[in-house]
Design a protein around this motif. Structure first.
Motif, mmCIF file in Angstrom:
data_model
loop_
_atom_site.group_PDB
_atom_site.id
_atom_site.type_symbol
_atom_site.label_atom_id
_atom_site.label_comp_id
_atom_site.label_asym_id
_atom_site.label_seq_id
_atom_site.Cartn_x
_atom_site.Cartn_y
_atom_site.Cartn_z
ATOM 1 N N GLU A 149 0.837 -1.144 0.048
ATOM 2 C CA GLU A 149 0.004 0.005 0.138
ATOM 3 C C GLU A 149 0.768 1.031 0.075
ATOM 4 O O GLU A 149 1.998 1.149 0.426
ATOM 5 N N ILE A 150 0.295 2.453 -0.424
ATOM 6 C CA ILE A 150 1.078 3.597 -0.425
ATOM 7 C C ILE A 150 0.675 4.309 0.878
ATOM 8 O O ILE A 150 -0.226 4.512 1.264
ATOM 9 N N ILE A 151 1.880 4.548 1.589
ATOM 10 C CA ILE A 151 1.919 5.385 2.803
ATOM 11 C C ILE A 151 2.833 6.761 2.666
ATOM 12 O O ILE A 151 3.753 6.446 2.203
ATOM 13 N N THR A 152 2.313 7.775 2.875
ATOM 14 C CA THR A 152 3.067 8.977 2.537
ATOM 15 C C THR A 152 2.331 9.984 3.625
ATOM 16 O O THR A 152 1.349 10.002 4.204
ATOM 17 N N ASN A 153 3.284 10.991 3.884
ATOM 18 C CA ASN A 153 3.055 12.316 4.864
ATOM 19 C C ASN A 153 2.517 13.423 3.852
ATOM 20 O O ASN A 153 2.793 13.577 2.670
ATOM 21 N N TYR A 154 1.820 14.180 4.556
ATOM 22 C CA TYR A 154 1.523 15.465 4.045
ATOM 23 C C TYR A 154 1.595 16.537 5.227
ATOM 24 O O TYR A 154 1.844 16.195 6.597
ATOM 25 N N VAL A 155 1.606 17.828 4.834
ATOM 26 C CA VAL A 155 1.830 18.859 5.913
ATOM 27 C C VAL A 155 0.469 18.962 6.684
ATOM 28 O O VAL A 155 -0.571 19.524 5.466
ATOM 29 N N ALA A 156 0.285 18.822 7.749
ATOM 30 C CA ALA A 156 -1.098 19.319 8.502
ATOM 31 C C ALA A 156 -0.964 20.678 9.153
ATOM 32 O O ALA A 156 0.147 21.379 8.965
ATOM 33 N N VAL A 157 -1.973 21.132 9.510
ATOM 34 C CA VAL A 157 -2.209 22.349 10.097
ATOM 35 C C VAL A 157 -1.052 22.601 11.231
ATOM 36 O O VAL A 157 -0.693 21.631 12.053
ATOM 37 N N ASN A 193 3.816 11.978 -4.768
ATOM 38 C CA ASN A 193 4.234 13.578 -4.930
ATOM 39 C C ASN A 193 3.072 14.381 -4.904
ATOM 40 O O ASN A 193 2.871 15.251 -4.362
ATOM 41 N N ILE A 194 2.062 13.768 -5.705
ATOM 42 C CA ILE A 194 0.790 14.631 -5.587
ATOM 43 C C ILE A 194 0.106 14.747 -4.210
ATOM 44 O O ILE A 194 -0.421 15.768 -3.736
ATOM 45 N N ILE A 195 -0.003 13.525 -3.594
ATOM 46 C CA ILE A 195 -0.612 13.548 -2.315
ATOM 47 C C ILE A 195 0.131 14.340 -1.239
ATOM 48 O O ILE A 195 -0.498 15.094 -0.446
ATOM 49 N N GLY A 196 1.453 14.264 -1.386
ATOM 50 C CA GLY A 196 2.261 15.096 -0.201
ATOM 51 C C GLY A 196 2.210 16.810 -0.475
ATOM 52 O O GLY A 196 2.539 17.239 0.259
ATOM 53 N N GLN A 197 1.594 16.861 -1.628
ATOM 54 C CA GLN A 197 1.494 18.460 -1.899
ATOM 55 C C GLN A 197 0.182 18.846 -1.403
ATOM 56 O O GLN A 197 -0.009 20.261 -1.776
ATOM 57 N N GLN A 198 -0.677 18.183 -1.083
ATOM 58 C CA GLN A 198 -2.048 18.429 -0.910
ATOM 59 C C GLN A 198 -2.229 19.037 0.503
ATOM 60 O O GLN A 198 -1.628 18.534 1.527
ATOM 61 N N PRO A 199 -3.187 20.055 0.678
ATOM 62 C CA PRO A 199 -3.348 20.695 2.147
ATOM 63 C C PRO A 199 -4.361 19.726 2.835
ATOM 64 O O PRO A 199 -4.901 18.711 2.224
ATOM 65 N N GLU A 200 -4.102 19.642 4.296
ATOM 66 C CA GLU A 200 -4.872 18.784 5.034
ATOM 67 C C GLU A 200 -6.416 18.890 4.873
ATOM 68 O O GLU A 200 -7.039 17.881 4.870
ATOM 69 N N LEU A 215 -8.018 5.432 -12.474
ATOM 70 C CA LEU A 215 -7.217 5.115 -11.180
ATOM 71 C C LEU A 215 -8.428 5.303 -10.168
ATOM 72 O O LEU A 215 -9.136 5.966 -10.239
ATOM 73 N N LEU A 216 -8.192 3.939 -9.376
ATOM 74 C CA LEU A 216 -9.234 4.124 -8.407
ATOM 75 C C LEU A 216 -8.498 3.997 -6.896
ATOM 76 O O LEU A 216 -7.426 3.196 -6.595
ATOM 77 N N PHE A 217 -8.921 4.651 -5.933
ATOM 78 C CA PHE A 217 -8.727 4.626 -4.423
ATOM 79 C C PHE A 217 -9.571 3.709 -3.808
ATOM 80 O O PHE A 217 -10.754 4.025 -3.676
ATOM 81 N N THR A 218 -9.038 2.323 -3.470
ATOM 82 C CA THR A 218 -10.023 1.399 -3.135
ATOM 83 C C THR A 218 -10.054 1.512 -1.496
ATOM 84 O O THR A 218 -10.932 1.042 -0.800
ATOM 85 N N GLN A 219 -8.942 2.187 -1.111
ATOM 86 C CA GLN A 219 -8.754 2.312 0.567
ATOM 87 C C GLN A 219 -8.316 3.636 0.747
ATOM 88 O O GLN A 219 -7.249 3.851 0.107
ATOM 89 N N TRP A 220 -8.771 4.227 1.884
ATOM 90 C CA TRP A 220 -7.966 5.655 2.106
ATOM 91 C C TRP A 220 -8.258 5.778 3.556
ATOM 92 O O TRP A 220 -9.305 6.079 4.237
ATOM 93 N N LEU A 221 -7.187 5.787 4.207
ATOM 94 C CA LEU A 221 -6.935 6.162 5.712
ATOM 95 C C LEU A 221 -6.241 7.443 5.945
ATOM 96 O O LEU A 221 -5.053 7.438 5.442
ATOM 97 N N ASP A 222 -6.548 8.367 6.652
ATOM 98 C CA ASP A 222 -5.714 9.617 6.994
ATOM 99 C C ASP A 222 -5.777 9.896 8.527
ATOM 100 O O ASP A 222 -6.536 9.558 9.308
ATOM 101 N N ASN A 223 -4.675 10.373 8.723
ATOM 102 C CA ASN A 223 -4.570 10.867 10.286
ATOM 103 C C ASN A 223 -4.093 12.220 10.305
ATOM 104 O O ASN A 223 -3.420 12.505 9.748
#
Length: 127
Positions: free
Chosen positions: A31-39, A76-83, A119-127
């Protein structure tokens, strides 16, 4: 008259019978696990499962061959998205569309064809 009608009917049935769709699905493993900048500059993460719907099963190997490039583009796309976008349903759909467009673009550059239908996101979990 009846013979002509039957011939026309059989011809129409033959013309209307199109080849059944020959789709294949490619799933990124693991699975893809990546970070993003949160508030407040905290780091959040997203864990997702991505499936590519390939238009012709004979293109599976080409998609698999380019999967590291495609995986990197998605990360890269997901990592650039706002929270706010990461955590909203509409935002996820926008991200999915961005990823799909980028994957099609990369595959077109590499192979001359987009190769995937969706392209399908079949599962999405965020923290």
């Amino acid at each position: 008259m009846l013979k002509s009608f039957l011939i026309l009917f059989i011809t129409l049935i033959t013309v209307n019978q199109t080849k059944a769709a020959d789709y294949a699905y490619f799933g990124f493993e693991p699975e893809i696990i990546t970070n993003y900048v949160a508030v407040k500059k905290k780091m959040g993460y997203v864990r997702l499962t991505v499936e590519l719907m390939i238009e012709d099963s004979s293109n599976f190997e080409a998609v698999e061959h380019h999967s590291p490039l495609l995986r990197d583009a998605i990360i890269n796309i997901i990592g650039q998205q706002p929270e706010a976008k990461i955590k909203s349903i509409n935002g996820r759909h926008e991200i999915q569309k961005l990823c799909e467009e980028q994957v099609k673009s990369l595959l077109t550059k590499e192979t001359g064809q987009p190769l995937i239908k969706k392209l399908l996101f079949t599962q999405w979990l965020d923290n």
